[in-house]
Scaffold this motif. Structure first.
Motif, short mmCIF file in Angstrom:
data_model
loop_
_atom_site.label_atom_id
_atom_site.label_comp_id
_atom_site.label_asym_id
_atom_site.label_seq_id
_atom_site.Cartn_x
_atom_site.Cartn_y
_atom_site.Cartn_z
N ALA A 58 -55.59 -19.07 18.11
CA ALA A 58 -56.29 -18.58 19.29
C ALA A 58 -57.05 -19.71 19.98
N ASP A 59 -57.59 -20.63 19.21
CA ASP A 59 -58.32 -21.76 19.79
C ASP A 59 -57.40 -22.68 20.60
N ALA A 60 -56.18 -22.88 20.12
CA ALA A 60 -55.23 -23.73 20.85
C ALA A 60 -54.83 -23.09 22.17
N VAL A 61 -54.70 -21.78 22.19
CA VAL A 61 -54.37 -21.08 23.43
C VAL A 61 -55.53 -21.19 24.40
N ASP A 62 -56.74 -21.18 23.87
CA ASP A 62 -57.94 -21.31 24.69
C ASP A 62 -57.87 -22.58 25.54
#
Length: 159
Positions: A58-62
């Protein structure tokens, strides 16, 4: 390019976005109390598909789509529940006897007698595997813990 990036045809992706938008209010674009437009259904589904297709966190998509990690995870959960609700009866069910006969006939005509479907599997590294389970999920001598994902498909799923 779309098929390579999202691992599905564009019209299938747009159908999923449309079906989710019409069945779940979470996948509609709304205006918040500050009169600002919220996240569009396309962005919600793109976020989820990137996480699923590439195993992104989820952090990478952020960083890529500019959605917070918590929102991306909520979107992923809603997306998966929506897909199950919408398509379970057609695509996510055990085949009936008629389905099996049709699949066997088609595959026999294609030169694969007795074949029901093709199986593909892959090992995904499990970084946060609990120590007590490591022995069950360690692959070979490499010492990495993995989970095996399997998929079974028939010839007519691409329609």
């Amino acid at each position: 390019m779309f098929r390579r990036r999202y691992r599905m045809q564009k019209h299938v992706f747009l159908r999923i976005v449309g079906d989710l938008s019409s069945s779940d209010n979470y996948f509609t674009q709304r205006v918040d109390t500050a009169n600002k437009e919220g996240i569009s259904p396309l962005v919600n589904c793109t976020t989820t598909m990137r996480m699923l297709a590439y195993g992104m966190t989820a952090d990478a998509v952020d960083e890529y789509i500019k959605i917070g990690g918590t929102t991306a995870l909520k979107c992923l959960r809603r997306f998966c529940k929506g897909i199950i609700r919408l398509y379970e009866q057609v695509y996510l069910r055990a085949p009936t006897q008629d389905d099996l006969q049709k699949i066997l006939h088609v595959n026999e005509m294609r030169g694969f007698p007795g074949m029901i479907g093709s199986i593909d599997c892959m090992h995904r590294e499990w970084e946060n595997c609990p120590k007590t389970w490591e022995g069950q999920f360690t692959r070979g001598n490499k010492g990495t813990t993995t989970v095996i994902l399997e998929a079974v498909a028939s010839h007519d799923l691409w329609i």
